[in-house]
Design a protein around this motif. Structure first.
Motif, PDB file in Angstrom:
ATOM      1  N   ALA A  15      -2.401  47.185 -46.912  1.00  0.00           N
ATOM      2  CA  ALA A  15      -1.935  46.038 -46.131  1.00  0.00           C
ATOM      3  C   ALA A  15      -0.706  46.421 -45.307  1.00  0.00           C
ATOM      4  CB  ALA A  15      -1.605  44.870 -47.050  1.00  0.00           C
ATOM      5  N   PHE A  16       0.188  47.190 -45.893  1.00  0.00           N
ATOM      6  CA  PHE A  16       1.380  47.634 -45.157  1.00  0.00           C
ATOM      7  C   PHE A  16       0.977  48.517 -43.979  1.00  0.00           C
ATOM      8  CE2 PHE A  16       4.762  50.740 -44.422  1.00  0.00           C
ATOM      9  CZ  PHE A  16       5.780  49.883 -44.048  1.00  0.00           C
ATOM     10  N   GLY A  17       0.045  49.431 -44.199  1.00  0.00           N
ATOM     11  CA  GLY A  17      -0.425  50.285 -43.105  1.00  0.00           C
ATOM     12  C   GLY A  17      -1.085  49.485 -42.000  1.00  0.00           C
ATOM     13  N   LEU A  18      -1.895  48.506 -42.380  1.00  0.00           N
ATOM     14  CA  LEU A  18      -2.552  47.657 -41.385  1.00  0.00           C
ATOM     15  C   LEU A  18      -1.537  46.813 -40.625  1.00  0.00           C
ATOM     16  CD1 LEU A  18      -5.155  46.684 -40.074  1.00  0.00           C
ATOM     17  CD2 LEU A  18      -5.387  45.035 -41.934  1.00  0.00           C
ATOM     18  N   LEU A  19      -0.560  46.276 -41.331  1.00  0.00           N
ATOM     19  CA  LEU A  19       0.479  45.481 -40.672  1.00  0.00           C
ATOM     20  C   LEU A  19       1.278  46.343 -39.696  1.00  0.00           C
ATOM     21  CD1 LEU A  19       1.936  42.796 -40.362  1.00  0.00           C
ATOM     22  CD2 LEU A  19       3.453  43.518 -42.218  1.00  0.00           C
ATOM     23  N   ALA A  24       2.525  47.609 -34.109  1.00  0.00           N
ATOM     24  CA  ALA A  24       2.608  48.616 -33.047  1.00  0.00           C
ATOM     25  C   ALA A  24       1.651  48.279 -31.906  1.00  0.00           C
ATOM     26  CB  ALA A  24       2.307  50.000 -33.610  1.00  0.00           C
ATOM     27  N   LEU A  25       0.456  47.804 -32.248  1.00  0.00           N
ATOM     28  CA  LEU A  25      -0.533  47.419 -31.240  1.00  0.00           C
ATOM     29  C   LEU A  25      -0.040  46.242 -30.397  1.00  0.00           C
ATOM     30  CD1 LEU A  25      -3.533  47.858 -30.276  1.00  0.00           C
ATOM     31  CD2 LEU A  25      -4.093  46.018 -31.856  1.00  0.00           C
ATOM     32  N   ILE A  26       0.527  45.256 -31.047  1.00  0.00           N
ATOM     33  CA  ILE A  26       1.035  44.082 -30.330  1.00  0.00           C
ATOM     34  C   ILE A  26       2.209  44.477 -29.429  1.00  0.00           C
ATOM     35  CG2 ILE A  26       2.233  41.869 -30.643  1.00  0.00           C
ATOM     36  CD1 ILE A  26       0.460  41.542 -33.201  1.00  0.00           C
ATOM     37  N   TYR A  27       3.105  45.309 -29.948  1.00  0.00           N
ATOM     38  CA  TYR A  27       4.251  45.753 -29.157  1.00  0.00           C
ATOM     39  C   TYR A  27       3.788  46.567 -27.944  1.00  0.00           C
ATOM     40  CZ  TYR A  27       8.770  47.798 -28.022  1.00  0.00           C
ATOM     41  OH  TYR A  27       9.913  48.194 -27.378  1.00  0.00           O
ATOM     42  N   ALA A  61       1.606  36.246 -32.209  1.00  0.00           N
ATOM     43  CA  ALA A  61       0.523  37.104 -32.687  1.00  0.00           C
ATOM     44  C   ALA A  61       0.975  37.927 -33.889  1.00  0.00           C
ATOM     45  CB  ALA A  61       0.031  38.014 -31.567  1.00  0.00           C
ATOM     46  N   ALA A  62       2.194  38.452 -33.829  1.00  0.00           N
ATOM     47  CA  ALA A  62       2.730  39.222 -34.956  1.00  0.00           C
ATOM     48  C   ALA A  62       2.902  38.335 -36.177  1.00  0.00           C
ATOM     49  CB  ALA A  62       4.057  39.862 -34.561  1.00  0.00           C
ATOM     50  N   LEU A  63       3.390  37.135 -35.971  1.00  0.00           N
ATOM     51  CA  LEU A  63       3.575  36.196 -37.075  1.00  0.00           C
ATOM     52  C   LEU A  63       2.231  35.808 -37.700  1.00  0.00           C
ATOM     53  CD1 LEU A  63       5.886  34.618 -38.459  1.00  0.00           C
ATOM     54  CD2 LEU A  63       5.390  32.745 -36.897  1.00  0.00           C
ATOM     55  N   ALA A  64       1.240  35.529 -36.876  1.00  0.00           N
ATOM     56  CA  ALA A  64      -0.087  35.171 -37.387  1.00  0.00           C
ATOM     57  C   ALA A  64      -0.722  36.334 -38.142  1.00  0.00           C
ATOM     58  CB  ALA A  64      -0.986  34.728 -36.237  1.00  0.00           C
ATOM     59  N   SER A  65      -0.542  37.549 -37.631  1.00  0.00           N
ATOM     60  CA  SER A  65      -1.088  38.723 -38.310  1.00  0.00           C
ATOM     61  C   SER A  65      -0.441  38.926 -39.664  1.00  0.00           C
ATOM     62  CB  SER A  65      -0.871  39.975 -37.458  1.00  0.00           C
ATOM     63  OG  SER A  65      -1.514  39.858 -36.224  1.00  0.00           O
ATOM     64  N   ALA A  66       0.876  38.816 -39.706  1.00  0.00           N
ATOM     65  CA  ALA A  66       1.594  38.986 -40.970  1.00  0.00           C
ATOM     66  C   ALA A  66       1.192  37.905 -41.959  1.00  0.00           C
ATOM     67  CB  ALA A  66       3.098  38.968 -40.723  1.00  0.00           C
ATOM     68  N   PHE A  67       1.083  36.670 -41.500  1.00  0.00           N
ATOM     69  CA  PHE A  67       0.706  35.562 -42.367  1.00  0.00           C
ATOM     70  C   PHE A  67      -0.706  35.768 -42.930  1.00  0.00           C
ATOM     71  CE2 PHE A  67      -1.126  31.244 -42.900  1.00  0.00           C
ATOM     72  CZ  PHE A  67      -0.300  30.809 -43.937  1.00  0.00           C
ATOM     73  N   ALA A  68      -1.633  36.216 -42.092  1.00  0.00           N
ATOM     74  CA  ALA A  68      -3.007  36.450 -42.549  1.00  0.00           C
ATOM     75  C   ALA A  68      -3.049  37.566 -43.596  1.00  0.00           C
ATOM     76  CB  ALA A  68      -3.894  36.791 -41.362  1.00  0.00           C
TER      77      ALA A  68
END
Length: 76
Positions: A15-19, A24-27, A61-68
């Protein structure tokens, strides 16, 4: 399978690697859109407004990804 992917992502290290990858992708995408706006939008107020909008969308988008990911890790 969906269930196998969910089990894989539920492991904290994965999960940490995916996050990290997602952030990085969003940035990277935010920087790419920023360059396009700087190159092709010449009205100053529109350029600034779009820059703010892009940063807000990237943050959401980063917040939604982290929350998911947190929901998957916690088993919700």
């Amino acid at each position: 399978e969906y269930s196998d992917a969910r089990v894989f992502v539920a492991q904290p290290l994965n999960a940490f690697g995916l996050l990290t990858f997602l952030l990085a992708l969003i940035y990277h995408s935010m920087l790419g859109v920023q360059v396009v706006i700087e190159d092709y939008i010449h009205t100053r107020w529109l350029e600034v407004g779009l820059q703010v909008a892009i940063k807000l969308l990237a943050f959401l988008a980063a917040l939604a990804s982290a929350f998911a990911l947190v929901r998957i890790v916690l088993g919700a």
